[in-house]
Design an enzyme around this catalytic site. Structure first.
Site, PDB file in Angstrom:
ATOM      1  N   ASP C 228      74.578  -1.581  -4.714  1.00 20.01           N
ATOM      2  CA  ASP C 228      73.575  -0.535  -4.446  1.00 20.01           C
ATOM      3  C   ASP C 228      73.647   0.630  -5.427  1.00 20.01           C
ATOM      4  OD1 ASP C 228      72.890  -2.098  -2.293  1.00 20.01           O
ATOM      5  OD2 ASP C 228      73.967  -0.900  -0.821  1.00 20.01           O
ATOM      6  N   GLU C 229      74.302   0.421  -6.560  1.00 24.67           N
ATOM      7  CA  GLU C 229      74.459   1.527  -7.504  1.00 24.67           C
ATOM      8  C   GLU C 229      73.772   1.267  -8.839  1.00 24.67           C
ATOM      9  OE1 GLU C 229      77.864   3.852  -7.517  1.00 24.67           O
ATOM     10  OE2 GLU C 229      77.399   3.960  -5.375  1.00 24.67           O
TER      11      GLU C 229
END
Lengths: 283, 283, 283, 283
Positions: C228-229
């Site tokens: 999610d980065e």
């Protein structure tokens, strides 16, 4: 299946909310949602949508309606309807060749997001038959030409009148006659591919391009005898730029059309939409 | 102060980007931002906005323009302008009694968010004099009646023609004559309080209420002799409901008006807006 | 089929635009669209996307690339790619049980709105096989359990590595290992069902409900080894209220997810997305 | 001045709406607006906001409250408040150096769009004194340093506690202590310049730039002892792109901040906001 809805509309006057709430409480119903609106605190029109829970609603519904007529409805000269979520609305979809609005409704319904019973899809073209068949819903092809329009509408009425609670024009590219709208005996929702009243009539995306607007939109409204003039249920827009040609406007617009139509149909099926004059109240 | 902008417009044809880029490179300018658009790959109209850095721009500007005319402009039959960010545009604001658009422009300018030199505020009412004075900007009151309109426009032209680069009608509730628009000699931006072309003319919020729309909007456009029909620069909308009366539509609309007008004025002052026919290209 | 795209990225320095434009002009290509961006006028990173028309592009492409390397690419130490619209990207879609993102991509592709060649759909569940089959696209079921994850990823790599240009995780509910991401050899786009960085990780709609936010969103980003980065391509939100339970957040969110993912995939397939550090430039 | 509002909150149970509506009807009050919500049909928390018209409200208010306590409030173990629109809330605004949120509130209040009585503006910097003075509102400068914070809060409490109904932190760049929040004795609304819970804490625009988000936002919430964690009243976002540097994010964000804060304050002043746990219900 014990959830019911009561929609009322009447001249605004003191005591309506108390009378309705008292009636439901006395009949053992518990209010779970209540929306209310008055167009004016003096001489306004009053609207109320009440969602209630009542154990054994299905069996009790007829009695409830009869009692309400006597105890509340007649006192306030109300228009009112009771519905039960156990009985979803029967809906017919009319479509031509564009599939986007139709598929959105079929898919949301299949997925359980849009509670209605789609009984039939009627089209003036055979193109979308296979798409509809894959959802297990009857598809009826009724061609329409300038010469056969009256005949076609008779066939459509034969199929629909008295058999559905709602007709949805999901980019059905024919104008329905005033006679059809009267005789079909239920509301008809249409999606117009512009932000009405801008660009009413045919070819709105081309008109939008020519006028150089920076937003395009779509409008879901009840169809009336006056084309594109019926009460608006929902509208939305999307930003466009000088870079977008008419084809791109159509693609971007198609996205707005399908979400606007789906919202309007959902609200109607949930008994949220009430009309007064040429406006809608969404509760 | 070494940042310049070059805006060009001409018939699309091969080699324009290369010629402009080559010209700037040869003159020691480095491109820091480039926007480009063609209405069509065949026989289209071509637009380009180039922001460049050139040490000593202020002194070099006249030579640059002369060289460009000879080496590039005439070859492609271009319309073009060079501007320097060291010289902000001189802007006059015309206003009546509503203060929201005027204050938004004054405040953004004071805050440094909107780069322009507001030389004067002209009004047909004295009401906003103190508000304008608090920003240290001259306020000129020129009353307008049906009988004195020609005279008033003469006084306005006396004040503005040749002295400003842009006129902004910030809810100026008078129609400027074709003669004024011609003689003022610079672009005029107007804010219309509806989502044009819907509800053109007077009283758009009342019309919107009567039609029962679910979104209201505002439109910033160049004023032309055809009222409310000039090229649109920017539009936006805000969602409203049956609960909002005309007064609330006006309040909600005022918010949209001021942000739409501020964006349009900013883009114009940054030389981002080019017109072609009745449309704008924003680069 | 004579339309090509050139994407370049390098340290910003004077003369790039002129060199590229000059190169294309000399090779008979006409620029039809040009987007350009520099992160900073000093020591910035420079990005340019150029769409051009060149008669006989398919045959000329190899020569063009070779000449560009010598004449321009090496001079500015550029990363660059030439693509031809005649060769759409080969795309694999990975999915679990939720169908909304998958169907949106399949439908837009079928309709001609999203130009790519979907070569295969890979799923860790058999549920969506029939849906995919109806589009005439191969469906490969590769179950994944905690114990078989490494094995499953090997099978997936066997199927995908070197055979596709893009992998799209259309609500694929497994975390792809760093090894998979490295070995698959092409970009991977994921859709996360929140407005990142808010509510990263699992269960974002429940977290959103608990925090009482007034907007929920979705984020399409490139998958990296840090969950999610990765670089964000596109995000959008929709308004919710206290009335919406977690189930309703999921339904409203699903709409945002499918439109956000579709836009991100489209921009990627049109070579509009360039990454630098952990950010994207969309041209 | 005959318009009153009744806000109630209690455990959901049958008969509440009927009891409240019956009470108001018996006391001669006519309901003009009613909003209602229950977190769950079983064991939920119930909220209702009722706007009513009652001739002679100002004189009748004390009796009405006493009767309600006996006849309705105690029966359902309600929290409730009666307010009259004749008595606008007394509001203090706390601010530091940024003027945009403060000016928006002052301007809307002056214009009649935001009904409250701004009794004082408190600042830890003298910068905005003249701006506030031009609205005819007292400005109190109370400097705050690390060493004098306790002392400064005492001075602030002296000025505010028991004298205002609401404190608004309009970009007040100091953290208020738990002691202050407890002792001030009224709600405190804060505006945070990010889309919480993303980028909580200081420097959200820089963090947003570094993360490469495509939307930035603002959040108005009730201040609690846990920084940036209080119940959210309103949020909104605006689209940004790779082209926007941190300075531009601040400018765009300032627009969102001022409209989000103004909406939150307006809803609070209209008694629309009720809190439960860490969430708000807006009726």
């Amino acid at each position: 299946s014990d959830i019911g809805r009561l929609s009322i509309q009447c001249a605004d006057q003191p005591g309506i909310v108390a009378a309705v709430a008292g009636f439901l409480a006395e009949h053992g119903a518990n209010i779970v949602e209540l929306g209310q609106f008055s167009t004016d605190s003096e001489n306004g029109e009053f609207f109320q949508r009440t969602v209630f829970h009542l154990a054994g609603l299905t069996d009790a519904l007829a009695d409830l309606e009869r009692d309400f007529a006597v105890q509340v409805g007649s006192r306030f000269a109300m228009k009112y309807t009771f519905t039960s979520t156990a009985t979803p609305k029967r809906v017919a979809i009319m479509v031509s060749k564009y599939d986007h609005c139709l598929l959105e409704l079929l898919w949301r319904n299949k997925r359980g997001d849009l509670d209605m019973e789609i009984t039939v899809v009627v089209s003036n073209h055979p193109d979308l038959e296979a798409d509809v068949a894959s959802f297990g819903i009857p598809f009826v092809y009724i061609p329409v030409t300038k010469d056969t329009k009256a005949e076609a509408e008779s066939a459509q009425l034969e199929l629909l009148a008295g058999k559905v609670d709602l007709v949805v024009m999901a980019r059905y590219m024919q104008i329905l006659s005033a006679g059809f709208l009267f005789n079909v005996g239920c509301p008809v929702i249409n999606i117009h591919h512009s932000f009405l009243p801008a660009f009413a009539g045919a070819g709105p995306y081309l008109k939008a391009k020519e006028r150089g607007v920076k937003l395009i939109g779509a409008t879901a409204h009840y169809a009336t005898a006056n084309l594109d003039e019926g009460p608006i249920i929902e509208q939305d827009v999307v930003r466009v730029s000088h870079r977008d040609g008419v084809g791109e406007l159509e693609r971007r617009g198609a996205e707005v059309e399908r979400s606007v139509l789906a919202r309007a149909v959902q609200w109607h099926c949930e008994d949220r939409v009430m009309t007064f004059g040429n406006s809608t109240t969404i509760l």
